[in-house]
Design a protein around this motif. Structure first.
Motif, PDB file in Angstrom:
ATOM      1  N   ALA A  21      23.811  -1.171  53.729  1.00 56.68           N
ATOM      2  CA  ALA A  21      24.127  -1.047  52.304  1.00 56.68           C
ATOM      3  C   ALA A  21      22.968  -0.512  51.472  1.00 56.68           C
ATOM      4  O   ALA A  21      23.172   0.014  50.382  1.00 56.68           O
ATOM      5  CB  ALA A  21      24.570  -2.395  51.748  1.00 56.68           C
ATOM      6  N   HIS A  22      21.731  -0.639  51.981  1.00 56.32           N
ATOM      7  CA  HIS A  22      20.557  -0.349  51.158  1.00 56.32           C
ATOM      8  C   HIS A  22      20.524   1.066  50.571  1.00 56.32           C
ATOM      9  O   HIS A  22      20.203   1.223  49.380  1.00 56.32           O
ATOM     10  CB  HIS A  22      19.281  -0.635  51.943  1.00 56.32           C
ATOM     11  N   PRO A  23      20.808   2.128  51.318  1.00 58.92           N
ATOM     12  CA  PRO A  23      20.738   3.456  50.695  1.00 58.92           C
ATOM     13  C   PRO A  23      21.772   3.669  49.597  1.00 58.92           C
ATOM     14  O   PRO A  23      21.522   4.416  48.642  1.00 58.92           O
ATOM     15  CB  PRO A  23      20.954   4.415  51.869  1.00 58.92           C
ATOM     16  N   TYR A  24      22.909   3.002  49.695  1.00 55.61           N
ATOM     17  CA  TYR A  24      23.919   3.098  48.641  1.00 55.61           C
ATOM     18  C   TYR A  24      23.444   2.370  47.383  1.00 55.61           C
ATOM     19  O   TYR A  24      23.600   2.863  46.265  1.00 55.61           O
ATOM     20  CB  TYR A  24      25.246   2.520  49.136  1.00 55.61           C
ATOM     21  N   PHE A  25      22.843   1.195  47.573  1.00 59.05           N
ATOM     22  CA  PHE A  25      22.280   0.481  46.434  1.00 59.05           C
ATOM     23  C   PHE A  25      21.154   1.276  45.779  1.00 59.05           C
ATOM     24  O   PHE A  25      21.032   1.306  44.552  1.00 59.05           O
ATOM     25  CB  PHE A  25      21.765  -0.900  46.866  1.00 59.05           C
ATOM     26  N   ALA A  26      20.329   1.920  46.602  1.00 65.81           N
ATOM     27  CA  ALA A  26      19.226   2.711  46.048  1.00 65.81           C
ATOM     28  C   ALA A  26      19.762   3.816  45.149  1.00 65.81           C
ATOM     29  O   ALA A  26      19.215   4.075  44.058  1.00 65.81           O
ATOM     30  CB  ALA A  26      18.384   3.297  47.179  1.00 65.81           C
ATOM     31  N   ARG A  27      20.828   4.474  45.574  1.00 66.31           N
ATOM     32  CA  ARG A  27      21.389   5.534  44.741  1.00 66.31           C
ATOM     33  C   ARG A  27      21.969   4.960  43.447  1.00 66.31           C
ATOM     34  O   ARG A  27      21.802   5.548  42.362  1.00 66.31           O
ATOM     35  CB  ARG A  27      22.469   6.300  45.509  1.00 66.31           C
ATOM     36  N   LEU A  28      22.648   3.825  43.537  1.00 65.21           N
ATOM     37  CA  LEU A  28      23.195   3.223  42.319  1.00 65.21           C
ATOM     38  C   LEU A  28      22.079   2.805  41.367  1.00 65.21           C
ATOM     39  O   LEU A  28      22.196   3.021  40.147  1.00 65.21           O
ATOM     40  CB  LEU A  28      24.073   2.023  42.674  1.00 65.21           C
ATOM     41  N   ARG A  29      21.020   2.212  41.879  1.00 70.76           N
ATOM     42  CA  ARG A  29      19.915   1.819  40.993  1.00 70.76           C
ATOM     43  C   ARG A  29      19.344   3.029  40.267  1.00 70.76           C
ATOM     44  O   ARG A  29      18.984   2.947  39.093  1.00 70.76           O
ATOM     45  CB  ARG A  29      18.810   1.121  41.788  1.00 70.76           C
ATOM     46  N   ASN A  30      19.277   4.158  40.960  1.00 68.79           N
ATOM     47  CA  ASN A  30      18.674   5.361  40.377  1.00 68.79           C
ATOM     48  C   ASN A  30      19.619   6.125  39.459  1.00 68.79           C
ATOM     49  O   ASN A  30      19.187   6.679  38.440  1.00 68.79           O
ATOM     50  CB  ASN A  30      18.203   6.301  41.500  1.00 68.79           C
ATOM     51  N   GLU A  31      20.903   6.176  39.811  1.00 67.41           N
ATOM     52  CA  GLU A  31      21.820   7.053  39.090  1.00 67.41           C
ATOM     53  C   GLU A  31      22.886   6.318  38.281  1.00 67.41           C
ATOM     54  O   GLU A  31      23.378   6.869  37.281  1.00 67.41           O
ATOM     55  CB  GLU A  31      22.518   7.995  40.080  1.00 67.41           C
ATOM     56  N   PRO A  89      23.115   2.340  37.497  1.00 67.64           N
ATOM     57  CA  PRO A  89      22.800   0.921  37.702  1.00 67.64           C
ATOM     58  C   PRO A  89      23.916  -0.030  37.274  1.00 67.64           C
ATOM     59  O   PRO A  89      23.933  -1.178  37.711  1.00 67.64           O
ATOM     60  CB  PRO A  89      21.527   0.715  36.877  1.00 67.64           C
ATOM     61  N   VAL A  90      24.808   0.426  36.402  1.00 61.16           N
ATOM     62  CA  VAL A  90      26.034  -0.316  36.092  1.00 61.16           C
ATOM     63  C   VAL A  90      27.177   0.612  36.499  1.00 61.16           C
ATOM     64  O   VAL A  90      27.501   1.568  35.796  1.00 61.16           O
ATOM     65  CB  VAL A  90      26.107  -0.711  34.614  1.00 61.16           C
ATOM     66  N   HIS A  91      27.774   0.369  37.646  1.00 57.72           N
ATOM     67  CA  HIS A  91      28.652   1.327  38.315  1.00 57.72           C
ATOM     68  C   HIS A  91      30.060   0.758  38.479  1.00 57.72           C
ATOM     69  O   HIS A  91      30.225  -0.403  38.863  1.00 57.72           O
ATOM     70  CB  HIS A  91      28.073   1.664  39.696  1.00 57.72           C
ATOM     71  N   TYR A  92      31.065   1.600  38.213  1.00 61.16           N
ATOM     72  CA  TYR A  92      32.455   1.163  38.338  1.00 61.16           C
ATOM     73  C   TYR A  92      33.063   1.722  39.616  1.00 61.16           C
ATOM     74  O   TYR A  92      33.064   2.938  39.849  1.00 61.16           O
ATOM     75  CB  TYR A  92      33.273   1.646  37.143  1.00 61.16           C
ATOM     76  N   VAL A 145      26.369  -4.350  39.254  1.00 58.51           N
ATOM     77  CA  VAL A 145      25.092  -4.399  38.530  1.00 58.51           C
ATOM     78  C   VAL A 145      24.014  -4.531  39.598  1.00 58.51           C
ATOM     79  O   VAL A 145      24.015  -5.486  40.379  1.00 58.51           O
ATOM     80  CB  VAL A 145      25.049  -5.572  37.540  1.00 58.51           C
ATOM     81  N   THR A 146      23.088  -3.564  39.647  1.00 62.42           N
ATOM     82  CA  THR A 146      22.221  -3.442  40.818  1.00 62.42           C
ATOM     83  C   THR A 146      20.728  -3.555  40.531  1.00 62.42           C
ATOM     84  O   THR A 146      19.934  -3.625  41.468  1.00 62.42           O
ATOM     85  CB  THR A 146      22.481  -2.095  41.516  1.00 62.42           C
ATOM     86  N   LYS A 147      20.309  -3.568  39.257  1.00 62.42           N
ATOM     87  CA  LYS A 147      18.874  -3.655  38.950  1.00 62.42           C
ATOM     88  C   LYS A 147      18.504  -5.076  38.552  1.00 62.42           C
ATOM     89  O   LYS A 147      19.289  -5.810  37.944  1.00 62.42           O
ATOM     90  CB  LYS A 147      18.501  -2.663  37.845  1.00 62.42           C
ATOM     91  N   PHE A 148      17.297  -5.472  38.914  1.00 61.18           N
ATOM     92  CA  PHE A 148      16.828  -6.850  38.786  1.00 61.18           C
ATOM     93  C   PHE A 148      17.051  -7.400  37.375  1.00 61.18           C
ATOM     94  O   PHE A 148      17.721  -8.430  37.188  1.00 61.18           O
ATOM     95  CB  PHE A 148      15.337  -6.900  39.147  1.00 61.18           C
ATOM     96  N   ASN A 149      16.484  -6.760  36.373  1.00 55.20           N
ATOM     97  CA  ASN A 149      16.539  -7.311  35.021  1.00 55.20           C
ATOM     98  C   ASN A 149      17.951  -7.314  34.452  1.00 55.20           C
ATOM     99  O   ASN A 149      18.316  -8.207  33.671  1.00 55.20           O
ATOM    100  CB  ASN A 149      15.588  -6.544  34.106  1.00 55.20           C
ATOM    101  N   ASP A 150      18.766  -6.326  34.832  1.00 54.89           N
ATOM    102  CA  ASP A 150      20.157  -6.314  34.390  1.00 54.89           C
ATOM    103  C   ASP A 150      20.928  -7.491  34.979  1.00 54.89           C
ATOM    104  O   ASP A 150      21.762  -8.112  34.308  1.00 54.89           O
ATOM    105  CB  ASP A 150      20.837  -5.007  34.799  1.00 54.89           C
ATOM    106  N   ILE A 151      20.651  -7.794  36.239  1.00 53.36           N
ATOM    107  CA  ILE A 151      21.309  -8.930  36.885  1.00 53.36           C
ATOM    108  C   ILE A 151      20.940 -10.230  36.186  1.00 53.36           C
ATOM    109  O   ILE A 151      21.807 -11.078  35.921  1.00 53.36           O
ATOM    110  CB  ILE A 151      20.934  -8.981  38.375  1.00 53.36           C
ATOM    111  N   VAL A 152      19.666 -10.394  35.848  1.00 51.11           N
ATOM    112  CA  VAL A 152      19.244 -11.609  35.134  1.00 51.11           C
ATOM    113  C   VAL A 152      19.980 -11.721  33.801  1.00 51.11           C
ATOM    114  O   VAL A 152      20.435 -12.803  33.409  1.00 51.11           O
ATOM    115  CB  VAL A 152      17.719 -11.600  34.912  1.00 51.11           C
ATOM    116  N   GLU A 153      20.142 -10.592  33.094  1.00 56.92           N
ATOM    117  CA  GLU A 153      20.810 -10.622  31.796  1.00 56.92           C
ATOM    118  C   GLU A 153      22.272 -11.035  31.933  1.00 56.92           C
ATOM    119  O   GLU A 153      22.773 -11.834  31.133  1.00 56.92           O
ATOM    120  CB  GLU A 153      20.707  -9.251  31.130  1.00 56.92           C
ATOM    121  N   ILE A 154      22.962 -10.521  32.941  1.00 59.80           N
ATOM    122  CA  ILE A 154      24.359 -10.919  33.157  1.00 59.80           C
ATOM    123  C   ILE A 154      24.434 -12.381  33.583  1.00 59.80           C
ATOM    124  O   ILE A 154      25.263 -13.154  33.088  1.00 59.80           O
ATOM    125  CB  ILE A 154      25.006 -10.023  34.235  1.00 59.80           C
TER     126      ILE A 154
END
Length: 418
Positions: A32-42, A44-47, A59-68
């Motif tokens: 799963a890691h390369p797919y997550f890497a692309r989402l974080r870069n392009e 980060p909140v993906h439908y 929701v894939t980035k650290f600080n965004d996850i904490v906020e949710i």
């Protein structure tokens, strides 16, 4: 991270709107890691519009996850509006599943009442009382391992130690403790994942779990209060009138919560040291690093890959319009690999600064209740490991489980060296 070139290439080339990081096969292959890497870069909140579980937001980035995770007034865990995991079928009566309500699937104030009922089991004084027993059992398990002979670390060490601990927390008949492991596996799976073959089989095993614990409940309710989880529930004014569904759901949460995080971190730590052998030497030379190393193991492994929330209202987040009722998935596994927050996130670094600042326990009101107990068990395990073994050698390919929730192992073949 040993990921096939085909996954890396596909993650780069697939249309962004076709990425589905929930596919169980990605976790079976640890791909799963390369797919997550692309989402974080392009994105980060993906439908994701189409998946085995229906549409959902990632929701894939650290600080965004904490906020949710800390905004339970908008992003709910309550089972009445959805679930706290992506797969509705494992906790709700969908496709033949069983409704399993519990306090992780509740919002305040009911959540707080239920959580407070069982929280004394992991209070600091109780953990201090348990430490000697945990160490005694850990020594016994490690001393019984065959030196120089291959065996499955998952079964001989990880499952054995966590199941012993679960039996103690529930005051469960010790010679039948492996039932707890089985029920934990059944709760977190759907038919076809290799644990059960049908919804009927899954339901039957969960009903057997409920009946077994109902007998223990009746015994504890008729006796004076004791410091075990069943007695705590039976003598709590807020909990002793639970419905059968709430009872089974609460049991399911406590069994899984006491099992999967610790069990898979115990295995993940061995794999981490195998892949980063310099860290083994560093910690063996300086045992004071063990508590910090334990936090790094839990981050690196991320034994719970995600938690899910349901939007209670339309909400704008990072430029995306999340609608009321939408599934919002916090991918802890991705956030723990976010290099904007964590330096060299794919490396296992025993002396990592602020190692406990990770997502594996969650944040907010639903932060893992037993996080200190998990850390205690892991600390004692590694203290005793370094006393006994010069190395733990992984001698075969780890067999992972096909789950996007529990990031775990079925088989980790190892040889220990005296």
């Amino acid at each position: 991270m040993d990921i096939a070139v085909s996954d890396i290439e596909r993650a780069r080339s697939i249309p962004l709107d076709k990425i589905d990081v929930s596919a169980p096969d990605l976790y079976l292959r640890d791909a799963a890691h390369p797919y997550f890497a692309r989402l974080r870069n392009e994105a980060p909140v993906h439908y994701c519009r189409e998946s085995l579980y229906g549409p959902y937001w990632s929701v894939t980035k650290f600080n965004d996850i904490v906020e949710i995770d800390t905004n339970h007034k908008v992003f709910s865990s309550d089972a009445s509006v959805g679930s706290f995991v992506l797969d509705d079928t494992t906790l709700n009566p969908v496709e033949g599943g069983i409704y399993l309500p519990n306090f992780l699937g509740m919002d305040p104030p009911k959540h707080d009442i239920h959580r407070q009922t069982v929280s004394p089991i992991v209070a600091p004084q109780n953990l201090a009382n348990l430490e000697g027993l945990i160490r005694q059992r850990t020594r016994g398990v490690l001393d019984g391992l065959p030196v120089g002979v291959p065996f499955n670390w998952v079964d001989r060490v990880s499952i054995e130690l966590t199941t012993m601990m679960l039996a103690t927390l529930f005051d469960f008949p010790f010679d039948e403790r492996r039932k707890l492991t089985r029920w934990s596996d059944v709760v977190t799976t759907r038919p076809g994942d290799g644990v059960v073959d049908s919804w009927e089989q899954r339901n039957q095993e969960l009903y057997e779990c409920a009946a077994y614990f109902q007998r223990l409940w009746a015994e504890r309710a008729a006796a004076a209060p004791r410091p075990d989880l069943i007695s705590m529930l039976a003598h709590s004014p807020a909990m002793r009138t639970m419905s059968p569904e709430e009872f089974l759901g609460t049991l399911a949460l406590l069994i899984v919560g006491g099992n999967d995080t610790t069990r898979n971190s115990m295995s993940g730590g061995v794999l981490a040291h195998h892949l980063f052998p310099a860290e083994w030497s560093r910690v063996k030379a300086d045992r004071a690093l063990i508590p910090n190393m334990v936090s790094e193991i839990i981050r690196w492994q991320t034994p719970i890959a995600h938690m899910r929330r349901t939007a209670l209202a339309d909400f704008e987040f990072r430029g995306q319009h999340i609608r009321k009722g939408d599934k919002v998935v916090m991918w802890y596994l991705s956030g723990n690999r976010d290099d904007s927050v964590i330096d060299r996130p794919f490396d296992f670094v025993a002396d990592r600064p602020r190692a406990r600042h990770h997502l594996s326990f969650g944040f907010g009101i639903h932060r893992c209740l037993g996080n200190r107990l998990a850390e205690l068990q892991l600390r004692i395990l590694w203290e005793e490991v370094f006393e006994r073994f010069s190395a733990i050698e992984v001698v075969g390919t780890p067999v992972r489980i096909p789950s996007n929730l529990v990031r775990g192992y079925a088989d980790l073949p190892v040889v220990v060296h005296a």
